[in-house]
Design an enzyme around this catalytic site. Structure first.
Site: not given
Length: 313
Positions: A135, A138-139
């Protein structure tokens, strides 16, 4: 033992626990079958920085503990069990649990989630959370001004590469074919971005690094006379080759899309079976974000409440 419940929620995670919070507050006395991994994918995540309400970030397991505790506060019945069979042919829906109980559900909310597809390398698990991610949204923040790689050749991979190009110093796009499957507009954007280098005809054979990821072993033109092995130095390795929704037991009972995700009414979380609703990643091939899953869990509980009001007696 056989019992009847007003609202049964299959699966936990942000969608399942949020659905439980809303359903419990609506006096639906929800039962939540948490599944084989209570809390879902976030229990395997380290720092979560983009979930509202946690200005300093929060560890994934802690976030799920908080959501679970909130559902318990409103007396949701949380059961650490798994569903082994579900019959959606008529209401109440008959759901069998691994522990032997049978639940007859007047309404059903499916939150079984989806898991990212991985290449199957042992190294992926070794560096999961330490450089390997599925992701970028997300990261990606953790790789500001660093080098990263994205695996895949479709629209999702190109979107992730472009997103990361706005953060990282260098982005390798590893494509096993000699072409991109993405739409023409996405292809053009990737090709014209100076930070992105496309590696066609390449497969990842392994990852390396001492404590954290430091790079990837690649092979170009595998199995041909032009086969070439080389390494790239990267701090982040992002998988963008799709997700697998946990919908096997619902195949043939609910309408699914070609990838196996549950189809829902665009305006609601209703599925093709009256009284059955779907929330979270299991019905979301596009966003795959915790906050989106939580929001859909809220919607599903409200949809179930309205359905039950309309079908009283």
């Amino acid at each position: 033992m056989e019992s009847t419940v007003k609202c049964l929620i299959i699966g936990s995670g942000p969608a399942g626990y949020t659905a439980a919070i809303y359903a419990a507050r609506a006096n639906l006395s929800p039962v939540v079958v948490e599944g084989p991994a209570p809390g879902g994918q976030l229990t395997t995540t380290t720092e979560v920085e983009n979930f509202p309400g946690y200005p300093d970030g929060v560890q994934g397991p802690k976030l799920m503990e908080d959501l679970r505790a909130q559902a318990q506060r409103f007396n949701a019945d949380l059961r650490m069990d798994v569903v082994t069979a579900a019959d959606l042919s008529s209401r109440p829906f008959r759901v069998t649990l691994g522990g032997g109980d049978t639940l007859l559900a007047e309404s059903l909310i499916i939150c079984t989630g989806a898991t990212a597809r991985y290449l199957g390398l042992d190294d992926e698990q070794k560096y999961l959370g330490m450089g390997v991610s599925a992701c970028a949204t997300c990261d990606g923040f953790f790789y500001r001004n660093r080098s990263v790689a994205v695996v895949g050749g479709g629209d999702t991979a190109c979107e992730e590469a472009l997103y990361l190009a706005g953060i990282a110093e260098k982005v390798y796009l590893i494509v096993r074919k000699d072409y991109l499957r993405a739409s023409k507009v996405m292809q053009d954007r990737v090709r014209n971005n100076p930070k992105i280098q496309i590696l066609f005809n390449c497969n990842t054979t392994g990852l390396f690094g001492d404590d954290v990821l430091e790079g990837a072993h690649l092979v170009e033109n595998a199995g041909t006379s032009a086969e070439d092995h080389f390494d790239i130095t990267v701090d982040g390795f992002f998988l963008a080759i799709g997700h697998k929704p946990a919908t096997e037991m619902f195949a043939g009972q609910l309408e699914l899309d070609e990838a196996g995700f549950i189809k829902v009414d665009g305006a609601t979380t209703a599925t093709s079976v009256d009284g059955v609703f779907a929330a979270g990643d299991v019905a979301d091939p596009r966003y795959q974000q915790a906050i989106v899953a939580a929001g859909s869990g809220c919607r599903a509980a409200m949809d179930a409440e309205r359905f039950l009001l309309e079908h009283e007696g």
